[in-house]
Design an enzyme around this catalytic site. Structure first.
Site, short mmCIF file in Angstrom:
data_model
loop_
_atom_site.label_atom_id
_atom_site.label_comp_id
_atom_site.label_asym_id
_atom_site.label_seq_id
_atom_site.Cartn_x
_atom_site.Cartn_y
_atom_site.Cartn_z
N GLU A 59 0.82 -1.21 0.00
CA GLU A 59 0.00 0.00 0.00
C GLU A 59 0.86 1.26 0.00
O GLU A 59 0.52 2.24 -0.66
CB GLU A 59 -0.98 -0.01 1.18
CG GLU A 59 -2.12 -1.00 1.02
CD GLU A 59 -2.94 -0.76 -0.25
OE1 GLU A 59 -3.00 0.38 -0.71
OE2 GLU A 59 -3.50 -1.74 -0.77
N ASP B 151 -9.47 4.85 -2.98
CA ASP B 151 -8.30 5.31 -3.73
C ASP B 151 -8.76 5.91 -5.06
O ASP B 151 -9.96 5.99 -5.35
CB ASP B 151 -7.28 4.17 -3.92
CG ASP B 151 -7.64 3.28 -5.10
OD1 ASP B 151 -8.84 3.21 -5.46
OD2 ASP B 151 -6.72 2.67 -5.68
N TYR C 239 -6.46 6.46 4.23
CA TYR C 239 -6.54 5.46 3.17
C TYR C 239 -5.76 4.19 3.54
O TYR C 239 -6.29 3.07 3.46
CB TYR C 239 -6.01 6.02 1.83
CG TYR C 239 -5.79 4.90 0.87
CD1 TYR C 239 -6.86 4.32 0.20
CD2 TYR C 239 -4.52 4.31 0.72
CE1 TYR C 239 -6.69 3.22 -0.61
CE2 TYR C 239 -4.35 3.21 -0.10
CZ TYR C 239 -5.44 2.68 -0.76
OH TYR C 239 -5.27 1.57 -1.54
#
Ligand code: SF4
Length: 319
Positions: free
Chosen positions: A64, A165, A147
């Site tokens: 990520e 996203d 996020y």
């Protein structure tokens, strides 16, 4: 005197269709989308290393950090090397932050490497070396924003979180809001919509998060969506509205050539290759324009990516 009825323009018609689609989707809680999108994902999802069970929460977290501003194809080799060298947060935390910057290679936005190193150190200190499960604990780690916390909690631990996203925002903008592109920055309305669309069931919510992201990456792409192979084409508000062109603020164009980012990349490339401190003259050779070069180097130093030493020498950060 009789008033003349307003003639709907294509834009107002599209906006009406879009707002109707929002209402429809909110009323339906997105349930009509969940099955088609997750079924499509089961058949078409790419086999990516961070999706395999052996990746664990650390693998998901590393991916990520790397994927936030870099495409999958560029991330893959660096991710594999990273996990082979640092299979646990403790392994990374035991090394100097400069080693993380070195291993980051050409992924770009190298402050992410420093943040990932800092997150690994915090995981080691606060959580005994295991990536925490709780969203709030994830969010408290250095370099982990809303996020990333949601993505790790959802993808690694199967929890129910809206993971918003760029790809997901584009899918929702088109399929639900009827617009070609989402706003430049994430809005409260988008977050609200993402939460409204999230399946109630935790396991399904986790698959939905991954599936919408994959749909945006593979089918509902920014420049040329392949609506003919989209599992929700029949429900897509943007399709139903006749694919109206973007009418919002201009979309930001990414430039690189000639920017400070490019100069920083060139300076950092020299330092990544070096095993001993680098003299100023070696850095001066990478860019002709002295003012921009000095500004870029100052920026790297103030960001903690480069450590100045006595005698005008530089190296990647050691502590
Ligand atoms: S139908 Fe086309 S625009 Fe709509 S969600 Fe699918 S790929 Fe995107």
């Amino acid at each position: 005197m009789t008033s003349t009825p307003a003639i709907p323009t294509p834009m107002t018609a599209a906006a009406d269709t879009a707002s109707a689609a929002v209402s429809a989707a909110e009323a339906a809680d997105g349930t009509g989308l969940h099955g088609p999108v997750t079924d499509w994902f089961a058949e078409h999802a790419r086999d990516l290393p961070w999706r395999r069970p052996e990746a664990g929460a650390w693998g998901v977290m590393v991916s990520e950090f790397m994927l936030q501003q870099t495409p999958v194809s560029r991330v893959l080799p660096v991710y594999e090397q990273w996990l082979a060298r640092w299979p646990r947060p403790a392994d990374l935390a035991a090394e100097a932050p400069g080693e993380a910057v070195r291993a980051w290679g050409r992924l770009g936005y190298p402050r992410r490497a420093l943040r990932l190193h800092a997150a690994a150190s915090a995981i080691q200190e606060r959580h005994g070396g295991d990536v925490p499960r709780e969203h709030a604990q994830l969010l408290a780690l250095p370099g982990v924003g809303e996020y990333t916390a949601a993505a790790v909690a959802s993808f690694a631990y199967g929890q129910r979180h809206a993971v918003l996203d760029t790809n997901v925002r584009r899918v929702f903008a088109r399929a639900v809001t009827g617009r070609q592109y989402p706003p430049n920055a994430t809005t409260a309305a988008e977050r609200k919509l993402a939460r409204a669309l999230l399946p109630e069931d935790e396991e399904l919510a986790s698959r939905w998060a991954a599936a919408t992201m994959e749909l945006g990456a593979l089918v509902c792409t920014a420049r040329s969506p392949e609506c003919h192979r989209c599992p929700i084409a029949a429900q897509c508000a943007w399709q139903q509205a006749g694919s109206p062109v973007h009418d919002g603020p201009p979309r930001r164009a990414q430039t690189y050539a000639g920017t400070d980012r490019q100069v920083r990349g060139k300076l950092l490339a020299v330092l990544r290759e070096a095993v001993t401190p680098v003299p100023q003259v070696a850095l001066d050779a990478v860019w002709d324009e002295p003012v921009q070069r000095a500004r870029a180097l100052d920026g790297l130093v103030s960001d903690g990516l480069v450590e100045p030493l006595s005698g005008g020498r530089y190296r990647l950060p050691h502590a």
